[in-house]
Write an enzyme that holds these catalytic residues in place. Structure first.
Site, PDB file in Angstrom:
ATOM      1  N   ALA A  80     -35.246 -10.313 -16.033  1.00 36.70           N
ATOM      2  CA  ALA A  80     -35.021 -11.683 -16.487  1.00 36.70           C
ATOM      3  C   ALA A  80     -35.163 -12.695 -15.355  1.00 36.70           C
ATOM      4  CB  ALA A  80     -33.642 -11.802 -17.130  1.00 36.70           C
ATOM      5  N   GLN A 190     -28.827 -12.048 -22.576  1.00 34.28           N
ATOM      6  CA  GLN A 190     -27.569 -11.505 -23.099  1.00 34.28           C
ATOM      7  C   GLN A 190     -27.545 -11.391 -24.612  1.00 34.28           C
ATOM      8  OE1 GLN A 190     -25.130 -10.110 -21.644  1.00 34.28           O
ATOM      9  NE2 GLN A 190     -25.495 -10.619 -19.501  1.00 34.28           N
ATOM     10  N   CYS A 333     -15.365 -11.657  -4.119  1.00 36.52           N
ATOM     11  CA  CYS A 333     -14.165 -11.340  -3.362  1.00 36.52           C
ATOM     12  C   CYS A 333     -14.414 -10.247  -2.338  1.00 36.52           C
ATOM     13  CB  CYS A 333     -13.049 -10.916  -4.299  1.00 36.52           C
ATOM     14  SG  CYS A 333     -13.552  -9.636  -5.426  1.00 36.52           S
TER      15      CYS A 333
END
Lengths: 414, 129
Positions: A80, A190, A333
């Protein structure tokens, strides 16, 4: 994956990627070795090349059928990201080179492939309008229409947001754009596995990703309107494969895998959609039964994605407590400084809540007992984390969410 | 949405044990309460310490808003500082916590908040002398 502390691993990250369907894998395996279809599809005139070309044509028809498209409009890509780059850069560069306009409309909630391609176009002199979603995550069709200008050459929007699952009304948008010369590109990465698509609605360009619907990674497709023919400036130059839009020897096994996966989607799309809708609703209700849970994206959503923020916990810590469940945490993170999701920020979610957001995305083999097991583990981990945190103590003492997290958190938390 | 940090075995152990986690409250002869950080910083720590008459720490409890390293550092403190004299505990640094928990330098930030909260709590307890 590596199991954690003896607990059964549960994968709920199908929006990130899906496992290859065994039937697709089997079809791919038949295109690799000497006893299979290993030829170069561009080698016309001998049996090996002809056999490969036949399989590629078949896969092209299977993928086109996902969106009721003309197979001649399907261009194979690496995924994509490449499809989106080819669509966005290809249309606007072609138009700018001919003085036909330089304005693009997209949204702040788009995938980074679209946003980064638009940023590149801005460096090349294009003008880009980034639409802002409501707090429910939706981009109103009227906002698209209001942003249209005479020099708008491209409107690029995603069918289903990859983080929140919020749907964009593609059919309605396409109908309104019919009278404007702007090209309409839809990122359907999606949605292809669950939602009906038809380029006949007025979609000029459609980006697809194989590994989001149980095909292999490393392959995707861009549908380019074939009649009347839409012209793009290619990103790469070489042979005349894919009408010169995407040169290079075709990876037959990848295309065959994507084609087989697409055929399976067409066989079971409606059934998958309703089954997953029921499971996701079960998950959503179970999470809402836990106190202090905020749904991110309350507009109409795709059946497989649910994004929630947990008040009173630190996202990284809850993620560690939930180790063994394959989830996406709404922050980067890997370093000391976390960054909140650009999608949630655009929706007005406070950074503190965005950093405590999790995306649950269910898939073809997710079962009801998986949902119930995840709910039980989340309830336990959440209670333990909240026992440890200052924020939860303050929340229980009556401090409003807006005061805990600042900005518009109160509104977002509803 | 991206991957997660790899945590050391010591961080994982203390994260799981969470020694001293829960509401800090008056639990003995002299009690001190300290706080540091803010939610907007990504780290907020509240620590309660109970001292005996001689100034030795009897108990340490905490609540925090922070990453696993922050929680592990609080747990490590709760396991380490009891029986230390107040002055000895006040010398515990973020660097010492990072070494004990095998944390990289970029995780020092949240540990400094833990250190500040500890010092604040010890100072608060001292004011009752």
């Amino acid at each position: 994956m590596k199991p954690s502390a003896g607990r059964r691993p549960i994968y709920m990250d199908h929006a990130a990627t899906t496992p290859v369907d065994p039937l697709a894998a089997q079809a791919m395996a038949g295109c690799l070795t000497a006893d299979g279809v290993f030829g170069n599809p561009a080698s016309a005139g001998h049996a090996w090349g002809d056999a490969a070309a036949f399989r590629v044509d078949s896969a092209r028809r299977q993928v086109a059928a996902l969106a009721n498209a003309d197979p001649a409009g399907v261009i194979w890509t690496s995924g994509a990201t490449e499809s989106i780059n080819l669509a966005v850069l290809g249309v606007v560069r072609f138009a700018m080179a001919r003085g036909r306009g330089r304005h693009v409309i997209t949204a702040r909630t788009e995938h980074s492939a679209t946003l980064a391609a638009c940023a590149q176009l801005e460096r090349e002199g294009a003008r880009v309008t980034y639409l802002v979603p409501g707090t429910d995550g939706a981009i109103p069709v009227q906002a698209v229409l209001d942003a249209l200008r005479d020099d708008t050459v491209l409107v690029s929007l995603m069918h289903v947001n990859n983080e929140t699952g919020v749907l964009h009304p593609v059919r309605e948008t396409a109908a309104h754009l019919a009278e404007h010369p702007a090209v309409f590109h839809v990122d359907a990465a999606q949605s292809a596995a669950f939602l009906s698509l038809d380029v006949g609605w007025g979609v000029d360009l459609l980006s697809l990703s194989s590994h989001k619907f149980y095909g292999p990674k490393g392959v995707g497709a861009l549908y380019v309107r074939h009649r009347p023919r839409l012209r793009l400036q290619p990103l790469m130059f070489g042979g005349d494969q894919e009408q010169g839009m995407r040169p290079g020897t075709l990876a037959v096994h990848q295309l065959v895998g994507m084609g087989e996966a697409a055929a399976l989607v067409l066989q079971r799309r409606d059934a998958d959609r309703w089954r997953l809708d029921g499971l996701t609703r079960r998950l959503e209700q179970g999470l809402l039964d836990l106190e202090g849970v905020v749904i991110n994206g309350r507009a109409e959503r795709a059946p497989h994605i649910l994004n929630v923020s947990f008040i009173g916990v630190h996202g990284e810590s809850l993620a560690l407590a939930l180790e063994g469940i394959g989830l996406s945490l709404g922050s980067a993170c890997t370093s000391a400084s976390a960054t909140a999701s650009h999608v949630l920020r655009a929706m007005g979610v406070a950074d503190g809540l965005a950093l405590a957001s999790f995306r649950f995305s269910l898939g073809r083999w997710t079962r009801e007992e998986d949902v119930d097991e995840v709910l039980a583990r989340v309830a336990t981990a959440l209670a333990e984390q909240r026992r440890r945190t200052t924020v939860w103590a303050d929340y229980r003492s009556g401090t409003p969410v807006a005061d805990l997290y600042g900005t518009d958190a109160g509104e977002a938390a509803g | 949405m991206t991957g997660r940090a790899a945590w050391s075995a010591e961080v994982r152990r203390h994260f799981r044990l969470a020694r001293g986690a829960g509401e800090p409250g008056p639990g003995g002869q002299r009690f001190g309460h300290g706080a540091a950080g803010a939610v907007s910083w990504g780290t907020q720590v509240r620590i309660g310490v109970t001292l005996d008459q001689a100034g030795h720490i009897v108990d340490l409890s905490w609540r925090c808003y922070g990453c696993p390293a922050t929680q592990a550092a609080c747990s490590w403190l709760a396991a380490t500082v009891p029986r230390m004299h107040r002055e000895q505990a006040a010398a515990v640094t973020a660097t010492a916590m990072a070494e004990a928990l095998a944390l990289p330098a970029e995780r020092l930030g949240p540990l400094i908040v833990v250190e500040d909260a500890l010092r604040d709590a010890l100072q608060s307890a001292g004011m009752n002398d």
